[in-house]
Design a protein around this motif. Structure first.
Motif, PDB file in Angstrom:
ATOM      1  N   ILE A   1      -6.162 136.487  21.962  1.00 44.16           N
ATOM      2  CA  ILE A   1      -4.963 135.658  22.186  1.00 44.16           C
ATOM      3  C   ILE A   1      -3.869 136.343  21.334  1.00 44.16           C
ATOM      4  O   ILE A   1      -2.696 136.579  21.821  1.00 44.16           O
ATOM      5  CB  ILE A   1      -5.033 134.224  21.739  1.00 44.16           C
ATOM      6  N   LEU A   2      -4.128 136.474  19.968  1.00 50.03           N
ATOM      7  CA  LEU A   2      -2.978 136.971  19.117  1.00 50.03           C
ATOM      8  C   LEU A   2      -2.535 138.690  19.582  1.00 50.03           C
ATOM      9  O   LEU A   2      -1.143 138.854  19.736  1.00 50.03           O
ATOM     10  CB  LEU A   2      -3.499 137.441  17.637  1.00 50.03           C
ATOM     11  N   LYS A   3      -3.313 139.235  20.171  1.00 49.16           N
ATOM     12  CA  LYS A   3      -3.057 140.396  20.825  1.00 49.16           C
ATOM     13  C   LYS A   3      -2.103 140.329  21.932  1.00 49.16           C
ATOM     14  O   LYS A   3      -1.024 141.186  22.270  1.00 49.16           O
ATOM     15  CB  LYS A   3      -4.143 141.450  21.233  1.00 49.16           C
ATOM     16  N   LYS A   4      -2.577 139.462  22.964  1.00 47.94           N
ATOM     17  CA  LYS A   4      -1.473 139.002  23.926  1.00 47.94           C
ATOM     18  C   LYS A   4      -0.091 138.614  23.546  1.00 47.94           C
ATOM     19  O   LYS A   4       0.955 138.989  23.924  1.00 47.94           O
ATOM     20  CB  LYS A   4      -2.318 138.261  24.745  1.00 47.94           C
ATOM     21  N   ASP A   5      -0.178 137.763  22.458  1.00 50.65           N
ATOM     22  CA  ASP A   5       1.054 137.208  21.940  1.00 50.65           C
ATOM     23  C   ASP A   5       2.152 138.534  21.372  1.00 50.65           C
ATOM     24  O   ASP A   5       3.101 138.547  21.688  1.00 50.65           O
ATOM     25  CB  ASP A   5       0.987 136.244  20.963  1.00 50.65           C
ATOM     26  N   LEU A   6       1.373 139.431  20.760  1.00 52.07           N
ATOM     27  CA  LEU A   6       2.203 140.615  20.225  1.00 52.07           C
ATOM     28  C   LEU A   6       2.749 141.329  21.124  1.00 52.07           C
ATOM     29  O   LEU A   6       3.663 141.678  21.040  1.00 52.07           O
ATOM     30  CB  LEU A   6       1.060 141.289  19.208  1.00 52.07           C
ATOM     31  N   VAL A   7       2.010 141.623  22.387  1.00 48.38           N
ATOM     32  CA  VAL A   7       2.310 142.469  23.263  1.00 48.38           C
ATOM     33  C   VAL A   7       3.665 141.802  23.842  1.00 48.38           C
ATOM     34  O   VAL A   7       4.657 142.275  24.465  1.00 48.38           O
ATOM     35  CB  VAL A   7       1.185 142.609  24.565  1.00 48.38           C
ATOM     36  N   SER A   8       3.560 140.392  24.176  1.00 51.69           N
ATOM     37  CA  SER A   8       4.623 139.766  24.763  1.00 51.69           C
ATOM     38  C   SER A   8       6.027 139.732  23.587  1.00 51.69           C
ATOM     39  O   SER A   8       6.961 140.171  24.085  1.00 51.69           O
ATOM     40  CB  SER A   8       4.290 138.210  24.722  1.00 51.69           C
ATOM     41  N   LEU A   9       5.807 139.990  22.527  1.00 52.93           N
ATOM     42  CA  LEU A   9       6.776 139.845  21.413  1.00 52.93           C
ATOM     43  C   LEU A   9       7.415 141.347  21.373  1.00 52.93           C
ATOM     44  O   LEU A   9       8.630 141.460  21.217  1.00 52.93           O
ATOM     45  CB  LEU A   9       6.417 139.355  19.998  1.00 52.93           C
ATOM     46  N   ALA A  10       6.499 142.488  21.732  1.00 54.67           N
ATOM     47  CA  ALA A  10       6.913 143.566  21.753  1.00 54.67           C
ATOM     48  C   ALA A  10       7.996 143.893  22.772  1.00 54.67           C
ATOM     49  O   ALA A  10       8.906 144.840  22.604  1.00 54.67           O
ATOM     50  CB  ALA A  10       5.927 144.493  21.630  1.00 54.67           C
ATOM     51  N   CYS A  11       8.065 143.015  23.632  1.00 53.92           N
ATOM     52  CA  CYS A  11       8.968 143.036  24.862  1.00 53.92           C
ATOM     53  C   CYS A  11      10.431 142.284  24.698  1.00 53.92           C
ATOM     54  O   CYS A  11      11.189 142.207  25.352  1.00 53.92           O
ATOM     55  CB  CYS A  11       8.478 142.562  26.197  1.00 53.92           C
ATOM     56  N   VAL A  12      10.410 141.583  23.754  1.00 55.47           N
ATOM     57  CA  VAL A  12      11.644 140.837  23.405  1.00 55.47           C
ATOM     58  C   VAL A  12      12.871 141.610  23.022  1.00 55.47           C
ATOM     59  O   VAL A  12      13.816 141.746  23.673  1.00 55.47           O
ATOM     60  CB  VAL A  12      11.303 139.610  21.987  1.00 55.47           C
ATOM     61  N   ASN A  13      12.828 142.323  21.964  1.00 57.72           N
ATOM     62  CA  ASN A  13      13.926 143.332  21.621  1.00 57.72           C
ATOM     63  C   ASN A  13      13.389 144.360  20.731  1.00 57.72           C
ATOM     64  O   ASN A  13      12.362 144.279  20.208  1.00 57.72           O
ATOM     65  CB  ASN A  13      15.180 142.378  20.708  1.00 57.72           C
TER      66      ASN A  13
END
Length: 541
Positions: free
Chosen positions: A38-50
């Motif tokens: 779950i945390l890795k999935k969240d980190l991937v999403s955050l990497a796409c923010v800015n």
């Protein structure tokens, strides 16, 4: 506006992202099994923010990777093919091993299918510079199936594949012939920032070849702080490291603070090399699979900075010679495992030697386990030598004894700072009384661990104890022949004596382990009694 400015601050973002790191959550008492995914999935999403978020998210995602294959897969032309293990026909001595191979046993083979473009290398570099740990790097089962590609990519990058790598494990257990190219692969993989290296010996190759190739460590990784040299298995055919070769290796690595070794035997050259290390704080020595040699010479050696000593030997005489040949002025943590059977009389003599050797050092933790025979020696007689270790905060003993608690309370008086008490191989019907003997004179005790629990044959002696702040009690297993009346009587006593025992957490753990028997029943009854008390204490509206 203030929030936006705060999220532009590197330090603030670093603190926020540290709570999204899987390692941060693994420190919690209970971690859901899917937390990491779950945390890795969240980190991937955050990497796409800015760009700011991306930098921190990628740092965490790439901080630890399972193998070098994950990084190499960034290259479009890289191919990793899982193929059936190739069995060399020129090594007849391995026939038994080959016959044990299953049809689906496979190995990874690396290739580069085409030219690597400069922009692809730059993209790879942006990820590999973030890698700090490679959990598992497999040695080549046969020469040339992976190492040439690793060396090629490192050459094109103009630097090691992971220039900032600090921790690496090279596993040679499946290497069947040659050396797995360890001497050339390690420099192509990591740079001078490598601080923690684990090397696992091949089970079937020539050990001397691996040991000689590892001299590259002293040239390429001079600042290593933790070195682990392990054997590949625990059976009689698994080779151990040659202590003479290891001694020359260690002597050249002056920054070592932690050393863990599976060696053939204790050797004077090796002990001299270890004692000469100025920053050494932790040593693990395992000679269980090796051969017993002549005792160490009695020359003076002093481990001035050593805090932790963990030793596993076949017979207690090996440990005795080590203790007598050295001084340990700063030792705080001592762990001893003896594998061969020990005569009860020898065990007592050995315990007395241990106590005499370490009575004048700041020893805080003592763990002793091994093949101690079942005997009728009272537990107080077993523990009595350790009464001189007055600074102990944790003691763990696995010693067979039929007569357990008699006199134990008087010995435990010498441990006023004891926080953790663990005992194995005792009479299970006396577990609760042993616990009471210790807690009645050790007010700081917070944790106790026993291997078995059965219904006591007589009433418990509380020694006038009305309340104690014990928080944790663990029984690995427990008997089942107990009536509800007997369980209820014991639960009332234990609940009153240990009001702060974390009953709910113990119940959850027992359910998770699917534990059955007397202990889960006791916990349930104690929990019921506690809930009744709490409901009675609540004010009437």
């Amino acid at each position: 506006m203030a929030v936006n400015r705060a999220l532009e601050c590197y330090d603030i973002l670093a603190e926020i992202f540290s709570h999204i790191n899987a390692d941060y959550h693994h420190q919690a008492p209970v971690v859901p099994p899917d937390t990491t995914a779950i945390l890795k999935k969240d980190l991937v999403s955050l990497a796409c923010v800015n760009r700011a978020f991306s930098s921190h998210a990628l740092d965490i995602l790439w901080q630890k990777i399972p193998s070098e294959r994950v990084a190499l897969s960034v290259l479009p032309t890289f191919r990793a093919v899982s193929v059936i293990k190739f069995i060399p026909s020129d090594v007849a001595s391995l026939i038994a091993y080959y016959e044990s191979l299953k049809e689906d046993d496979r190995e990874w083979q690396y290739t580069i299918d085409g030219e690597i473009c400069p922009h692809e290398l730059e993209r790879l570099r942006q990820y590999t510079i973030r890698v700090r740990e490679v959990e598992w790097m497999l040695g080549e089962e046969r020469p040339g199936i992976r190492a040439p590609i690793i060396r090629l990519v490192a050459e094109r990058l103009g630097s090691p594949l992971f220039p900032n790598l600090s921790q690496l494990m090279w596993d040679g257990s499946d290497v069947l012939s040659s050396t797995g190219d360890v001497g050339s692969v390690l420099p192509a993989t990591a740079g001078t920032n490598l601080h923690n290296l684990t090397v696992q010996l091949p089970k079937w190759s020539e050990v001397d070849e691996i040991e000689q190739e590892l001299t590259v460590i002293t040239t390429w990784f001079p600042y290593i702080q933790e070195l682990n040299l392990r054997m590949s298995g625990w059976d009689s055919e698994s080779p151990s490291w040659n202590p003479v070769v290891v001694a020359s290796l260690i002597a050249a690595l002056r920054h070592l603070d932690t050393v863990e070794l599976d060696i053939d035997h204790l050797d004077d050259e090796l002990i001299d090399a270890l004692a000469a290390l100025p920053h050494l704080t932790s040593v693990l020595l395992d000679t269980y699979q090796g051969s017993h040699r002549a005792p160490l010479r009695g020359s003076y050696r002093c481990f001035r900075a050593l805090r932790t000593l963990d030793i596993t030997v076949k017979v207690c005489s090996e440990a005795e010679t080590l203790f007598q040949a050295c001084k340990w002025p700063a030792l705080e943590d001592l762990r001893i495992r003896i594998h061969d059977d020990i005569h009860p009389g020898w065990a007592s003599t050995f315990f007395e030697l241990v106590a005499a050797t370490f009575s004048k050092v700041p020893l805080r933790t003592l763990i002793m386990s091994g093949s101690y025979p079942r005997s009728s020696i009272p537990m107080a007689h077993v523990f009595s030598p350790f009464g001189s270790l007055c600074l102990l905060r944790s003691i763990v003993l696995h010693v067979y004894s039929k007569a357990t608690f008699i006199g134990l309370r008087e010995v435990a008086r010498h441990w006023p700072e004891l926080v953790d008490f663990r005992l194995g191989r005792h009479s299970p019907r006396e577990s609760l009384q042993i616990l009471l003997e210790v807690v009645s004179v050790c007010p700081l005790l917070r944790s106790a661990h026993f291997d078995n629990l059965m219904l006591p044959t007589s009433d418990l002696n509380l020694h006038g104890l009305s309340s104690h702040d014990l928080r944790e009690v663990v029984f690995d297993r427990s008997g089942s022949q107990s009536s509800s009346e007997e369980i209820g009587r014991l639960a009332v006593v234990l609940e009153s004596v240990f009001p702060n025992l974390n009953v709910q957490a113990h119940l959850e753990e027992s359910l998770g382990r699917q534990q059955k028997g007397m202990w889960p029943m006791l916990l349930e009854e104690m929990d019921r009694i506690r809930q009744e008390k709490n409901s009675c204490d609540q004010p009437i509206p």
